[in-house]
Design an enzyme around this catalytic site. Structure first.
Site: not given
Length: 558
Positions: A51, A124-126, A196, A83, A447, A473
């Site tokens: 990512c 990435c997501d955070k 992802c 993650d 998660e 997740s």
């Protein structure tokens, strides 16, 4: 015209700051450059995660865009936690705390270095909510660049992504596939750079932030690798200079209506429940009153229209191929579901951004027509009851059913649950309870993708529910309820559940109930003792001491 260097002039133009100016000359800036605005380019690039592995390269394109339009682009870096790599390990405890560390570090650099604007390059997501929280605290002209999504992998003509690898473990454990096929999935699920591929948390947040107006059109759907993302990155650098000239700040863009637009889009797309935590925190950073009840209000009025993974078939690359996220936004604006009058980082409104692009065609099979929804209301359901007095978050797409009653199978922690699943302890009709995984109890609210993916892989997805004070997740699907608050570590009722108790989850009634009398619960509470924290010092200890409830977004700066 506004003063473009109103922050940086404190160090670049003040004659009593010769040391600062000398240091800026040392990095290559000329006397003329010191009259230009300083723009921080915050990258979460690092080599250890697909990512993020390409973000430092994208940051160079952003810098080019800033420098060619009259600014000084100055790249800095901050942290990230994968993650996918940390999932199911103690490292996952650091994932959610990394959001606030990213926000704190970006705020620190921009304030400490007197930068006039900020472009964040995140993957990435955070990374994304952390960067956005920093922008809102700083309230200086800012723009977010998402690094883009990964291309799909393939084995035996079947599209793969990272969740395929987790679910393959469940299939391997249950004997559905052999070791060779399992290994092939692992080796081919993630072909290269990018986040992802499904509508998991990274793509959920990127899509929602595009609807919010804090990124350029197509930012969420442009793939990680290719000319579109390179061109977009340079344009972001150019656009932040235009924001400085027009003095358009995050507070001019991120209004309550804009947040409602973002949540509406993620509901239409069937996005990750992590977005609930993140948008509660984003709203708090913006000083906007936005609560769990707002999520439920929007979910009640918003149909679920997208056939995207994890509950569906398609990936973000398919959205890109059909024309990108702006086509979806245009459709929702046309329907009146999204307010197109909101300002964006282009200096134009959402409506103006999409006015010249084609309309959504229903020849594609990804976004369903409004009169043929997958589900007539949203997948995010906020449940209350004696098990979740402050609320909990369910992800119900309609494929799992709307109600589940079963006997509790209780595990104190994710690792014990993973062992239980591997040992065949989970049976049809069970409600798996994983507790002491909340923001304080985890610590870090990890998660639960590994246990949920294993349950799906074992073929029990439609026959087992899972509830937790941890989170899920974006790749999780099945009958799951997370974010249960108060959490077990704080003495919430989830701490009092015993194996064999009956639990009823009713998403139509918005309830989650432990079928145990009040008198029995009082007796159990009197016997319960607060466990010691799992850590005694360091980042997680500080986080456990500072973090708010999941029902408030797990914020750490109040």
């Amino acid at each position: 015209m506004p003063e473009l260097n109103k922050y940086s002039k404190v160090v670049t133009q003040d004659p009593s700051q010769p040391a600062a100016q000398a240091m800026l000359h040392a990095i290559g800036l000329t006397k003329e450059d010191l009259k230009k605005p300083l723009v921080g380019i915050g990258s979460t690039g690092f080599e250890g995660n697909p990512c993020n592995m390409h973000l430092n390269d994208l940051a160079l394109h952003v810098k080019d865009g800033v420098n060619t339009t009259g600014g000084n682009g100055l790249i800095f870096n901050t942290i990230g936690v994968s993650d996918g790599i940390s999932m199911g390990t103690s490292g996952m405890r650091y994932s959610l705390p990394s959001r606030d560390i990213i926000a704190d570090s970006m705020e620190t650099v921009v304030q400490g270095m007197s930068y006039d604007g900020l472009v964040t390059v995140v993957g990435c997501d955070k990374n994304m909510p952390g960067a956005l929280m920093a922008m809102l605290r700083l309230n200086r002209p800012s723009i977010l660049v998402y690094g883009g999504t990964i291309v799909s992998g393939c084995v035996n003509n079947k599209k793969l992504d990272v969740v395929s690898a987790f679910e393959a473990w469940g299939e391997r454990v249950s004997g559905k596939i052999e070791e060779n096929e399992y290994q092939q999935v692992i080796e081919n699920a993630c072909p290269g750079a990018g986040a992802c591929g499904g509508m998991y948390t990274a793509n959920t947040m990127a899509s929602a932030i595009e609807a919010l107006g804090m990124s350029l059109p197509y930012n969420s759907s442009n793939p990680a690798v290719g000319k579109e993302k390179t061109i977009e990155s340079k344009k972001a650098g150019e656009c932040v200079m235009a924001l400085l000239e027009k003095d358009i700040k995050p507070s001019d863009i991120v209004t309550k209506t804009a947040i409602e637009n973002a949540v509406t889009l993620l509901t239409v797309l069937g996005g990750s429940t992590n977005a609930v935590l993140h948008f509660l925190a984003i709203a708090d950073a913006a000083g906007i009153n936005f609560s769990l009840s707002d999520f439920q209000r929007i979910s009640d009025r918003t149909p679920f229209l997208a056939d995207l993974k994890p509950s569906g078939k398609h990936l973000m690359e398919d959205i890109h191929k059909m024309g990108g996220m702006p086509i979806v936004l245009k459709y929702l604006i046309k329907l009146g579901m999204i307010d197109g009058s909101c300002m964006t980082v282009t200096g134009k409104t959402l409506q103006q951004n999409v006015s010249t692009i084609p309309d959504l065609s229903f020849d594609q099979k990804i976004i369903f027509p409004i009169d043929q929804p997958i589900k007539s209301s949203g997948h995010i359901q906020i449940l209350h009851g004696n098990l979740a007095m402050e609320g909990s978050v369910a992800k119900i797409t309609g494929k799992e059913g709307l109600k589940f009653t079963g006997k509790a199978k209780v595990y104190d922690g994710e690792y014990a649950a993973n062992d239980g699943i591997q040992n065949g302890e989970i049976e049809k009709g069970d409600v798996v309870v994983i507790r002491y995984e909340g923001p304080r109890g985890g610590p870090g609210m990890p998660e639960m993708l590994k246990p949920t993916a294993a349950i799906m892989g074992a073929g029990l997805g439609k026959d087992v529910a899972l509830i937790t004070d941890g989170r899920f997740s974006g790749g999780t699907h099945g009958f799951v309820v997370g974010h249960i608050a108060p959490e077990a570590q704080q003495g919430g009722v989830i701490a009092l559940v015993k194996t064999g108790d009956t639990i009823t989850i009713d998403t139509e009634q918005k309830s989650i109930q432990l079928e145990v009398s009040d008198d029995e619960l009082k007796k159990r509470k009197a016997e319960w003792k607060t466990p010691s924290l799992k850590v005694e010092r360091g980042v997680l200890y500080k986080y456990a001491k500072m973090v708010s409830s999941a029902s408030q977004g797990c914020i750490t700066d109040n």
